[in-house]
Scaffold this motif. Structure first.
Motif, PDB file in Angstrom:
ATOM      1  N   HIS A  43       0.855  -1.184   0.000  1.00 25.69           N
ATOM      2  CA  HIS A  43       0.000   0.000   0.000  1.00 25.69           C
ATOM      3  C   HIS A  43       0.894   1.238   0.000  1.00 25.69           C
ATOM      4  N   ALA A  44       0.516   2.256  -0.742  1.00 24.42           N
ATOM      5  CA  ALA A  44       1.275   3.509  -0.789  1.00 24.42           C
ATOM      6  C   ALA A  44       0.662   4.523   0.171  1.00 24.42           C
ATOM      7  N   VAL A  45       1.506   5.127   0.989  1.00 25.23           N
ATOM      8  CA  VAL A  45       1.076   6.190   1.904  1.00 25.23           C
ATOM      9  C   VAL A  45       1.796   7.472   1.499  1.00 25.23           C
ATOM     10  N   ILE A  46       1.042   8.469   1.088  1.00 20.73           N
ATOM     11  CA  ILE A  46       1.613   9.735   0.619  1.00 20.73           C
ATOM     12  C   ILE A  46       1.237  10.848   1.583  1.00 20.73           C
ATOM     13  N   LYS A  47       2.237  11.619   2.001  1.00 15.72           N
ATOM     14  CA  LYS A  47       2.023  12.722   2.934  1.00 15.72           C
ATOM     15  C   LYS A  47       1.919  14.017   2.141  1.00 15.72           C
ATOM     16  N   LYS A  48       0.733  14.603   2.171  1.00 14.91           N
ATOM     17  CA  LYS A  48       0.469  15.770   1.319  1.00 14.91           C
ATOM     18  C   LYS A  48       1.230  17.016   1.755  1.00 14.91           C
ATOM     19  N   ASP A  49       1.755  17.022   3.003  1.00 12.61           N
ATOM     20  CA  ASP A  49       2.522  18.183   3.454  1.00 12.61           C
ATOM     21  C   ASP A  49       4.025  17.997   3.239  1.00 12.61           C
ATOM     22  N   SER A  50       4.403  16.987   2.458  1.00 13.90           N
ATOM     23  CA  SER A  50       5.825  16.708   2.233  1.00 13.90           C
ATOM     24  C   SER A  50       6.427  17.584   1.139  1.00 13.90           C
ATOM     25  N   TYR A  51       5.600  18.334   0.457  1.00 17.70           N
ATOM     26  CA  TYR A  51       6.070  19.243  -0.590  1.00 17.70           C
ATOM     27  C   TYR A  51       5.051  20.365  -0.707  1.00 17.70           C
ATOM     28  N   GLU A  52       5.426  21.422  -1.394  1.00 20.24           N
ATOM     29  CA  GLU A  52       4.527  22.566  -1.553  1.00 20.24           C
ATOM     30  C   GLU A  52       3.675  22.385  -2.805  1.00 20.24           C
ATOM     31  N   VAL A  53       2.372  22.356  -2.626  1.00 15.41           N
ATOM     32  CA  VAL A  53       1.452  22.236  -3.757  1.00 15.41           C
ATOM     33  C   VAL A  53       1.425  23.561  -4.510  1.00 15.41           C
ATOM     34  N   PRO A  54       1.637  23.552  -5.828  1.00 17.57           N
ATOM     35  CA  PRO A  54       1.637  24.806  -6.596  1.00 17.57           C
ATOM     36  C   PRO A  54       0.338  25.592  -6.443  1.00 17.57           C
ATOM     37  N   ALA A  55       0.466  26.905  -6.510  1.00 14.34           N
ATOM     38  CA  ALA A  55      -0.655  27.808  -6.225  1.00 14.34           C
ATOM     39  C   ALA A  55      -1.833  27.616  -7.173  1.00 14.34           C
ATOM     40  N   ILE A  56      -1.584  27.175  -8.396  1.00 13.64           N
ATOM     41  CA  ILE A  56      -2.677  27.016  -9.352  1.00 13.64           C
ATOM     42  C   ILE A  56      -3.720  26.033  -8.852  1.00 13.64           C
ATOM     43  N   PHE A  57      -3.287  25.030  -8.103  1.00 10.64           N
ATOM     44  CA  PHE A  57      -4.243  24.038  -7.602  1.00 10.64           C
ATOM     45  C   PHE A  57      -5.092  24.595  -6.461  1.00 10.64           C
ATOM     46  N   GLY A  58      -4.478  25.414  -5.609  1.00  9.92           N
ATOM     47  CA  GLY A  58      -5.246  26.065  -4.558  1.00  9.92           C
ATOM     48  C   GLY A  58      -6.272  27.023  -5.131  1.00  9.92           C
ATOM     49  N   LEU A  59      -5.868  27.775  -6.145  1.00  2.00           N
ATOM     50  CA  LEU A  59      -6.790  28.708  -6.803  1.00  2.00           C
ATOM     51  C   LEU A  59      -7.938  27.948  -7.462  1.00  2.00           C
ATOM     52  N   LEU A  60      -7.623  26.857  -8.102  1.00  2.00           N
ATOM     53  CA  LEU A  60      -8.637  26.039  -8.768  1.00  2.00           C
ATOM     54  C   LEU A  60      -9.632  25.469  -7.762  1.00  2.00           C
ATOM     55  N   ALA A  61      -9.111  24.940  -6.641  1.00  2.00           N
ATOM     56  CA  ALA A  61      -9.975  24.339  -5.628  1.00  2.00           C
ATOM     57  C   ALA A  61     -10.898  25.374  -4.989  1.00  2.00           C
ATOM     58  N   ARG A  62     -10.345  26.549  -4.663  1.00  2.00           N
ATOM     59  CA  ARG A  62     -11.147  27.598  -4.012  1.00  2.00           C
ATOM     60  C   ARG A  62     -12.198  28.152  -4.958  1.00  2.00           C
ATOM     61  N   THR A  63     -11.793  28.447  -6.159  1.00  2.00           N
ATOM     62  CA  THR A  63     -12.710  29.062  -7.112  1.00  2.00           C
ATOM     63  C   THR A  63     -13.845  28.122  -7.481  1.00  2.00           C
ATOM     64  N   GLY A  64     -13.520  26.849  -7.623  1.00  2.00           N
ATOM     65  CA  GLY A  64     -14.530  25.878  -8.022  1.00  2.00           C
ATOM     66  C   GLY A  64     -15.191  25.154  -6.859  1.00  2.00           C
ATOM     67  N   ASN A  65     -14.781  25.491  -5.625  1.00  2.00           N
ATOM     68  CA  ASN A  65     -15.314  24.805  -4.435  1.00  2.00           C
ATOM     69  C   ASN A  65     -15.195  23.282  -4.598  1.00  2.00           C
ATOM     70  N   ILE A  66     -13.987  22.843  -4.950  1.00  2.00           N
ATOM     71  CA  ILE A  66     -13.729  21.435  -5.224  1.00  2.00           C
ATOM     72  C   ILE A  66     -13.154  20.766  -3.981  1.00  2.00           C
TER      73      ILE A  66
END
Length: 341
Positions: free
Chosen positions: A264-287
Motif C-alpha cells: 500500500h502507498a502512503v503519501i504525505k500531502k505536506d511533504s512538498y509545496e502544492v503549486p498555487a494554481i491548484f489552490g486557486l482552482l480548488a477555491r474558485t470551483g469549491n472542489i
C-alpha cells in the motif's frame, strides 16, 4: 468544382510541410533512415542489438481539451510539447528510452503558419525527450472540425533491455516514494478547469499575484518531460523499482497501477509545496480535496518507488536534470491502493 472548393487546400498542405521541415530536422538521430514526406518513417535498431533482450515499448495519447485554451489564447507553440510529454512520460516510466515520435493533426482548415507553430512545439518536446520526429499526418477535414480548431495526438516508441523494464514487482514494505515536481496542471482535468474559470480573454488575461502571472499563462504551461531525470537517476546507479505517471485520475487512480499485490502507498500531502494554481482552482470551483487528488497531479507529475538507501542519490540525480524531487511517502503492507494523509 475541385478539391479546394470542397474545403481542402492541397497547396496549403505542401506549404505546411515546407514550413515544418526545419523543426523536424532539429530532432534527428543517426538511426533515422528516411526523410520527411515519405509514406512512413524508418528507424534502425542497429545500435540496440547488443542488448540482451531489446524490447520495444510504445505509447499514444493526445492533448485533450487543453487545446480549447490554445484556441482561445491563439497560442499554438506549446501544445505540441504536451502531446509529446503525454506519450514519452508513459514510455519512460516503464524504464524505456524514447526513440521516435509521430504526430497527427486534424484541422478544419489548414493554416500553414499555425501548423508550423504546432509542429515547432512537437519538435521541442522531441528534443527534450531525445526522440526523433520521423513522420506524421496533417488532415484537413472541413465540415468535421470548425475552421479555427484542430485536434492533436501522437505516438511514440522506445526501447529497453527486458531486464531493465520497471514493473513494480520488487516494491516492498519500507521502500520510499519519491515525487518528481510537475510544472502545473499538465494536460489532464481541463474539462473541469473550463467549468471553474470562464474561458474568455478577460478571464485568461487576469493576473494573479499568487501565480506570478496570468491565469492563461499558468494553465498553458507545458507538461514536464521526465525522460532526462529518469535517465540521470538510472545513470547514478539507483534502481527505480516502480514508477507512475500522474495523469488523468490523479493519485488515486495512477499510484496503485505501479503497486504489486500486498503493498500500500502512503503519501504525505505536506511533504512538498502544492503549486498555487491548484489552490486557486480548488477555491474558485469549491472542489473537495479528495476530488482534487483524484483529478490532478497536485504538483507531482511522477511517483517513483525506490529503496530508502537510494533516496539522496535519486534526489540529487533528478536535480542535475533540472527536476525537483521530494520524499513524499512510503510503502507499507496492506491492500493495493493509496492513502493520502
Amino acid at each position: 468544382m475541385d478539391y479546394k472548393n470542397a474545403g481542402v487546400d492541397i497547396e496549403a498542405g505542401y506549404k505546411s510541410v515546407e514550413l515544418m521541415k526545419k523543426h523536424v530536422q532539429s530532432t534527428m538521430r543517426p538511426e533515422v533512415l528516411t526523410n520527411l514526406g515519405g509514406f512512413s518513417g524508418a528507424f534502425s535498431m542497429e545500435a540496440f542489438k547488443n542488448m540482451e533482450k531489446p524490447t520495444l515499448v510504445s505509447g499514444t495519447d493526445g492533448v485533450g481539451t487543453k487545446l480549447k485554451l490554445a484556441f482561445l489564447m491563439d497560442r499554438h507553440d506549446t501544445v505540441g510539447i504536451d502531446c509529446v510529454a503525454m506519450c514519452v512520460n508513459d514510455i519512460a516510466c516503464a524504464g524505456a528510452q524514447p526513440l521516435f515520435f509521430l504526430d497527427y493533426i486534424a484541422c478544419g482548415k489548414n493554416y500553414p503558419e499555425k501548423i508550423e507553430q504546432i509542429v515547432s512545439g512537437v519538435a521541442e518536446g522531441c528534443r527534450q525527450a531525445g526522440a526523433a520526429l520521423i513522420g506524421g499526418e496533417t488532415a484537413e477535414m472541413p465540415g468535421f472540425y470548425p475552421q479555427d480548431e484542430y485536434d492533436l495526438a501522437g505516438f511514440a516508441v522506445g526501447v529497453a533491455d527486458e531486464k531493465d523494464i520497471i514493473t513494480g514487482k520488487d516494491l516492498k514494505k519500507n521502500d520510499l516514494l519519491i515525487g518528481l515536481a510537475s510544472t502545473g496542471v499538465h494536460s489532464n482535468g481541463f474539462s473541469l478547469v473550463r467549468k471553474v474559470f470562464p474561458m474568455n480573454k478577460e478571464s485568461l488575461d487576469t493576473y494573479y499575484p499568487e501565480l506570478g502571472r496570468t491565469l492563461g499563462e499558468a494553465l498553458a504551461e507545458p507538461t514536464k518531460i521526465y525522460v532526462s531525470a529518469l535517465k540521470q537517476i538510472k545513470d547514478a546507479g539507483a534502481v527505480i523499482k516502480a514508477c507512475s505517471h500522474i495523469t488523468g485520475g490523479g493519485f488515486y487512480e495512477n499510484v496503485p497501477r505501479m503497486l504489486p499485490d500486498g503493498v500500500h502507498a502512503v503519501i504525505k500531502k505536506d511533504s512538498y509545496e502544492v503549486p498555487a494554481i491548484f489552490g486557486l482552482l480548488a477555491r474558485t470551483g469549491n472542489i473537495e480535496e479528495k476530488i482534487m487528488y483524484n483529478t490532478y497531479n497536485m504538483g507531482i507529475g511522477m511517483v517513483l518507488g525506490i529503496d530508502a538507501a537510494d533516496a539522496d542519490k535519486v534526489i540529487a540525480a533528478a536535480g542535475r536534470a533540472g527536476t525537483q524531487a521530494y520524499i513524499i511517502g512510503e510503502v507499507t503492507e496492506g491492500e493495493k491502493g493509496v492513502t493520502i494523509c
